[in-house]
Design an enzyme around this catalytic site. Structure first.
Site, short mmCIF file in Angstrom:
data_model
loop_
_atom_site.label_atom_id
_atom_site.label_comp_id
_atom_site.label_asym_id
_atom_site.label_seq_id
_atom_site.Cartn_x
_atom_site.Cartn_y
_atom_site.Cartn_z
N ASP A 208 -10.45 -0.32 14.22
CA ASP A 208 -10.94 -0.45 12.84
C ASP A 208 -12.42 -0.81 12.85
OD1 ASP A 208 -8.48 0.05 11.63
OD2 ASP A 208 -7.90 -2.06 11.69
N ARG B 38 0.83 -1.21 0.00
CA ARG B 38 0.00 0.00 0.00
C ARG B 38 0.86 1.24 0.00
NH1 ARG B 38 -4.00 -0.56 4.30
NH2 ARG B 38 -5.10 -1.55 2.60
N TYR B 39 1.84 1.30 0.90
CA TYR B 39 2.75 2.44 0.98
C TYR B 39 3.91 2.19 0.04
CZ TYR B 39 0.19 3.04 5.36
OH TYR B 39 -0.79 3.18 6.30
N ASP C 11 -6.56 3.83 10.84
CA ASP C 11 -6.32 3.23 9.52
C ASP C 11 -7.62 3.43 8.73
OD1 ASP C 11 -4.81 1.95 7.61
OD2 ASP C 11 -4.26 0.29 8.93
N CYS D 139 -2.35 -17.70 15.10
CA CYS D 139 -1.80 -16.89 16.19
C CYS D 139 -1.81 -17.72 17.47
CB CYS D 139 -2.67 -15.65 16.44
SG CYS D 139 -2.91 -14.63 14.98
N ARG E 79 7.17 0.37 1.81
CA ARG E 79 7.06 -0.76 2.74
C ARG E 79 5.87 -1.63 2.41
NH1 ARG E 79 5.47 4.01 4.40
NH2 ARG E 79 4.11 4.38 6.19
N CYS F 65 -9.87 -8.68 15.91
CA CYS F 65 -8.81 -8.71 14.90
C CYS F 65 -9.27 -8.07 13.58
CB CYS F 65 -8.38 -10.14 14.64
SG CYS F 65 -7.02 -10.23 13.47
N ARG G 290 -7.81 -8.52 10.85
CA ARG G 290 -7.62 -9.48 9.77
C ARG G 290 -8.53 -10.70 9.94
NH1 ARG G 290 -1.92 -8.40 10.14
NH2 ARG G 290 -2.13 -6.35 9.24
N LYS H 177 -2.74 4.75 7.25
CA LYS H 177 -2.84 5.31 8.60
C LYS H 177 -2.76 6.82 8.56
CE LYS H 177 -0.28 1.29 10.31
NZ LYS H 177 -0.17 0.67 8.98
N CYS I 148 -7.80 -12.76 19.04
CA CYS I 148 -8.42 -11.56 19.61
C CYS I 148 -9.76 -11.35 18.93
CB CYS I 148 -7.53 -10.34 19.36
SG CYS I 148 -5.80 -10.65 19.73
#
Ligand SMILES: *Cc1c(COP(=O)(O)O)cnc(C)c1O
Ligand code: SF4
Length: 460
Positions: free
Chosen positions: A347, A149-150, A384, A162, A153, A169, A171, A391, A166
């Protein structure tokens, strides 16, 4: 004659000595806190803090939860969790460490319970504009599991599991097991998929910085962690790597006892030094109570090797939205050599509307946190943007309509000319505005009006 106004406050004089409570960030729990749980009552510190015990005994079902907690909580609590799980986009997975740190005399309000165990009774309907992959990570993916996206990076999703799951999340479209609510896009740990990602990264000279995430690199086999780290570091264009893991916050025992995994990380860091490049660990503490004496033991090991650890925190209602909690978290992170890097405004994620705050709350909190400690240990409060604008600083909106709960951002470095929305939770708005959000035409009109304001704002 106009008078010059004097600042109101008189001179405060010299600072009085700190009261003991001001030093509570140094008080890390070192007692046998797990003994409050019936299933762990007989465990010694050595047994409980064994990282294999922690990963083998994660609680992944309500039945298992009941086995561990017994009659610490009433039957109605288990039913509440059971119904919460059915609605959740994430499967249940919580480590014995976190489970033991929950205050089971007040589980409903407990900030650690809130992050990992859904309760149907606390459920709030989703915002009408909410989507599963709200950041559009999949749209910016040149190869599966790589988001570019950037300019300089990229985010490399090395695997999709994981050590814990959570509830909130971002994702949830990919991470964890399928749930009754979501069938996910899976990015398993696969060397063929990684090779595709490596080829893309090597082909783009502008890429200098790779975030190796997931899922969570705690779950990578040591040889895979080392392979990914070394392969990326050997590329001429790559200057910086970050390994993202929630592990230190939920299973610090691995940093203490998993020689193979820590050894692999240390070898990658060592190689980065030889190449004059940098490797950091990015972790994810959300509440000061997640940091105990065993956390310090694990993080001290990294500090002794000079490994930089930074924290990315998610702002959540009832978890860390009080100034005193966030101040304590920031101070305690600094105390254990973790640099607070970001606090993310939550988010727009399905099924966790009760956890979101307004943008205004995030700005108010930032004001209360800045100045608490060294500037380099004060996190940036960012959001974000939905739809892949990246961000943005919470204060940098083009327009913020607090009445209707609509903020509009631009993102000149990522998508020049485009506008991005963020929405406050509907349940925080006035009743008549909440009604307008339920009506499709009214909704479109409110969003259009906010966008028009943003577009017509004078620019410098
Ligand atoms: C957050 C993020 C990064 C890293 O951004 P930083 O601001 O440098 O931490 C890179 N790629 C994607 C897609 C991200 O979401
Ligand atoms: S550890 Fe990170 S990637 Fe995994 S479920 Fe939690 S927030 Fe998502």
């Amino acid at each position: 004659m106009s008078q010059v106004r004097e600042p109101a406050a008189p001179s405060p004089g010299l600072r009085p000595p700190a009261v003991p409570a001001a030093l509570s960030h140094k008080d890390l729990r070192g007692d046998d806190f797990w003994r409050q749980l019936p299933a762990y009552r007989g465990l010694s510190a050595q047994e409980f803090h064994d990282h294999r015990f922690q990963s083998r005994n994660c609680v992944t079902s309500v039945a298992k939860l009941q086995e561990v907690l017994g009659d610490l909580v009433p039957a109605s609590f288990y039913q509440d969790v059971g119904q919460g799980v059915l609605r959740s986009t994430m499967s249940l997975r919580i480590s014995p460490y976190i489970l033991s740190l929950i205050d089971w005399s007040h589980p409903v309000e407990d900030p650690l319970r809130i992050q990992f165990l859904p309760l149907a009774s606390r459920w709030v309907p989703d915002h009408p504009e909410l989507a599963l992959d709200s950041l559009h990570e999949q749209e910016h993916s040149p190869v599966p599991g790589l988001t570019h996206r950037y300019a300089d990076r990229a985010l490399f999703l090395a695997l999709d599991t994981c050590p814990v799951y959570c509830r909130f999340c971002t994702r949830s479209y990919a991470v964890g097991l399928d749930t009754p609510k979501v069938e996910k896009v899976h990015f398993g740990a696969s060397t063929e998929r990684w090779d595709q990602a490596f080829a893309y990264i090597a082909s783009r000279p502008e890429l200098e910085d790779i975030v190796v995430s997931g899922g969570d690199v705690y779950n990578l086999r040591p040889e895979h962690l080392e392979h990914i780290g070394r392969t990326l570091l050997e590329m001429d264009n790559i200057r910086r790597l970050r390994f993202a893991t929630k592990g230190p916050a939920v299973m610090p025992q691995k940093l203490v006892g998993d020689e193979a995994w820590v050894g692999a990380l240390l070898r990658v860091v060592e190689r980065s030094r030889q190449l004059h490049k940098s490797v950091a660990l990015h972790t994810h503490f959300n509440h000061p109570r997640e940091i105990t004496a065993i956390t310090r033991t694990g993080l001290d090991r990294l500090a002794a090797q000079g490994i930089v650890v930074r924290n990315q925190c998610v702002l959540q209602r009832g978890v860390n939205d009080e100034p005193a909690t966030m101040q304590l978290l920031v101070k305690r992170l600094g105390h254990v050599n973790v640099q607070p890097y970001y606090v993310f405004v939550h988010d727009m994620v399905k099924g966790v509307e009760e956890l979101r705050t307004t943008l205004q709350q995030a700005m108010d909190l930032e004001k209360q946190v800045r100045g608490t400690t060294a500037g380099f240990n004060v996190p940036a409060f960012v959001l974000d943007t939905m739809g892949g604008g990246g961000k943005r600083d919470v204060h940098s909106y083009e327009h913020y309509d607090r009445e209707h709960g609509i903020a509009v951002f631009t993102s000149p470095t990522v998508r020049p000319g485009a506008y991005f929305y963020y929405f406050d939770p509907v349940h925080t708005l006035a009743p008549q505005i909440q009604e307008r959000w339920q009506d499709g035409a009214e909704r479109a009109a409110m969003m259009r009006a906010a966008l028009d304001e943003a577009v017509s704002r004078p620019r410098r």
